[in-house]
Design a protein around this motif. Structure first.
Motif, PDB file in Angstrom:
ATOM      1  N   VAL A 181      -3.601   9.638  -2.726  1.00 19.86           N
ATOM      2  CA  VAL A 181      -4.421   9.476  -3.937  1.00 19.86           C
ATOM      3  C   VAL A 181      -3.770   8.533  -4.942  1.00 19.86           C
ATOM      4  N   MET A 182      -2.617   7.970  -4.574  1.00 17.16           N
ATOM      5  CA  MET A 182      -1.860   7.120  -5.498  1.00 17.16           C
ATOM      6  C   MET A 182      -1.625   5.693  -4.987  1.00 17.16           C
ATOM      7  N   PRO A 183      -2.510   5.103  -4.206  1.00 11.08           N
ATOM      8  CA  PRO A 183      -2.191   3.786  -3.643  1.00 11.08           C
ATOM      9  C   PRO A 183      -1.997   2.696  -4.701  1.00 11.08           C
ATOM     10  N   ASN A 184      -2.788   2.737  -5.770  1.00  7.58           N
ATOM     11  CA  ASN A 184      -2.653   1.712  -6.814  1.00  7.58           C
ATOM     12  C   ASN A 184      -1.314   1.824  -7.531  1.00  7.58           C
ATOM     13  N   GLU A 185      -0.867   3.038  -7.749  1.00  7.73           N
ATOM     14  CA  GLU A 185       0.391   3.260  -8.461  1.00  7.73           C
ATOM     15  C   GLU A 185       1.605   2.978  -7.571  1.00  7.73           C
ATOM     16  N   LEU A 186       1.518   3.347  -6.307  1.00 12.26           N
ATOM     17  CA  LEU A 186       2.643   3.135  -5.388  1.00 12.26           C
ATOM     18  C   LEU A 186       2.746   1.681  -4.930  1.00 12.26           C
ATOM     19  N   GLY A 187       1.609   1.015  -4.800  1.00 18.65           N
ATOM     20  CA  GLY A 187       1.609  -0.394  -4.393  1.00 18.65           C
ATOM     21  C   GLY A 187       1.640  -0.584  -2.895  1.00 18.65           C
ATOM     22  N   SER A 188       2.641  -0.029  -2.229  1.00 20.76           N
ATOM     23  CA  SER A 188       2.804  -0.214  -0.792  1.00 20.76           C
ATOM     24  C   SER A 188       3.353   1.066  -0.163  1.00 20.76           C
ATOM     25  N   PRO A 189       2.839   1.441   1.013  1.00 19.22           N
ATOM     26  CA  PRO A 189       3.386   2.633   1.669  1.00 19.22           C
ATOM     27  C   PRO A 189       4.809   2.436   2.191  1.00 19.22           C
ATOM     28  N   SER A 190       5.284   1.208   2.207  1.00 18.78           N
ATOM     29  CA  SER A 190       6.641   0.951   2.714  1.00 18.78           C
ATOM     30  C   SER A 190       7.714   1.592   1.841  1.00 18.78           C
ATOM     31  N   ILE A 191       7.438   1.838   0.556  1.00 20.12           N
ATOM     32  CA  ILE A 191       8.458   2.454  -0.301  1.00 20.12           C
ATOM     33  C   ILE A 191       8.664   3.926   0.017  1.00 20.12           C
ATOM     34  N   LEU A 192       7.814   4.485   0.886  1.00 21.69           N
ATOM     35  CA  LEU A 192       7.938   5.892   1.250  1.00 21.69           C
ATOM     36  C   LEU A 192       8.912   6.113   2.405  1.00 21.69           C
ATOM     37  N   VAL A 193       9.461   5.011   2.941  1.00 24.31           N
ATOM     38  CA  VAL A 193      10.397   5.106   4.063  1.00 24.31           C
ATOM     39  C   VAL A 193      11.778   4.622   3.626  1.00 24.31           C
ATOM     40  N   CYS A 194      12.767   5.466   3.830  1.00 24.35           N
ATOM     41  CA  CYS A 194      14.161   5.129   3.554  1.00 24.35           C
ATOM     42  C   CYS A 194      14.667   4.172   4.631  1.00 24.35           C
ATOM     43  N   PHE A 195      15.377   3.142   4.217  1.00 28.62           N
ATOM     44  CA  PHE A 195      15.918   2.149   5.145  1.00 28.62           C
ATOM     45  C   PHE A 195      16.802   2.788   6.214  1.00 28.62           C
ATOM     46  N   ASP A 196      17.490   3.860   5.859  1.00 27.38           N
ATOM     47  CA  ASP A 196      18.403   4.546   6.787  1.00 27.38           C
ATOM     48  C   ASP A 196      17.693   5.482   7.760  1.00 27.38           C
ATOM     49  N   ASP A 197      16.424   5.727   7.563  1.00 28.99           N
ATOM     50  CA  ASP A 197      15.694   6.683   8.392  1.00 28.99           C
ATOM     51  C   ASP A 197      15.131   5.981   9.623  1.00 28.99           C
ATOM     52  N   LYS A 198      15.832   6.148  10.728  1.00 31.59           N
ATOM     53  CA  LYS A 198      15.415   5.492  11.981  1.00 31.59           C
ATOM     54  C   LYS A 198      14.295   6.246  12.678  1.00 31.59           C
ATOM     55  N   THR A 199      13.914   7.425  12.158  1.00 32.33           N
ATOM     56  CA  THR A 199      12.850   8.222  12.775  1.00 32.33           C
ATOM     57  C   THR A 199      11.482   7.933  12.166  1.00 32.33           C
ATOM     58  N   LYS A 200      11.437   7.183  11.079  1.00 33.79           N
ATOM     59  CA  LYS A 200      10.175   6.905  10.376  1.00 33.79           C
ATOM     60  C   LYS A 200       9.916   5.404  10.333  1.00 33.79           C
ATOM     61  N   GLN A 201       8.637   5.063  10.356  1.00 31.70           N
ATOM     62  CA  GLN A 201       8.216   3.667  10.255  1.00 31.70           C
ATOM     63  C   GLN A 201       7.215   3.553   9.117  1.00 31.70           C
ATOM     64  N   PRO A 202       7.258   2.479   8.339  1.00 29.80           N
ATOM     65  CA  PRO A 202       6.273   2.313   7.261  1.00 29.80           C
ATOM     66  C   PRO A 202       4.850   2.221   7.816  1.00 29.80           C
TER      67      PRO A 202
END
Length: 177
Positions: free
Chosen positions: A96-117
């Protein structure tokens, strides 16, 4: 002549050892700097997430999405926090926050090899979210020290006031990180 060649040989070996040692030291420092950059990247992601929540709240009666009814654009009825207050499925709240977040890529930590944006918010699933989101009535701007989200890989904690602090209590040791 033979002695000069002998000395020159030892000097070149010594020079090679110094060069290898220098490369190893620089490499180790470079690795430490790279690690620091990854933590800074995660900290920035959390700060952006915190800002997105505060912007959303500013447009919605100073309440975060999980404290607003679905009839008013929130996700309150969809929330199911675990015993520690962490949302079992944070996807609806972020959706419900796409405009505020901008991109779903910020929801993934660079160190998290188990998740993909996720490619976009419409395709967002829990496989595209590294950070643990806390929900509940006390998770709002009125309680600035309350925890909003956690990076379990780096032990970073996002508070409702938007500040990010290191708290190793929340750090999960993962074999693949």
């Amino acid at each position: 002549m033979a002695i000069a060649g002998f000395i020159l040989g030892y000097i070149s070996i010594l020079f090679s050892l110094v060069l290898v040692a220098s490369i190893l030291i620089v490499g180790a420092n470079g690795s430490a700097n790279f690690r620091k950059e990854k933590i800074i990247s995660s900290e920035n992601n959390l700060k952006q997430i915190g800002l997105a929540f505060r912007i959303w709240a500013g447009d919605n009666g100073d309440q975060f999405p999980f404290n607003v009814s679905q009839t008013k654009g929130g996700t309150h009825e969809l929330c199911e926090p675990d015993s520690n207050g962490f949302e079992k499925n944070p996807v609806p709240t972020f959706m419900v926050m796409p405009n505020e977040l901008g991109s779903p890529s910020i929801l993934v930590c660079f160190d998290d090899k188990t998740k993909q944006p996720a490619s976009d918010f419409a395709s967002l699933t829990t496989n595209n979210i590294s950070y643990q989101l806390r929900t509940g009535a006390n998770v709002n701007d009125s309680h600035p020290d309350e925890i909003l989200a956690v990076d379990p890989i780096n032990g970073l904690v996002l508070h409702c006031d938007g500040s990010v602090q290191r708290d190793l209590h929340y750090k999960k040791v993962a074999a693949n990180h």
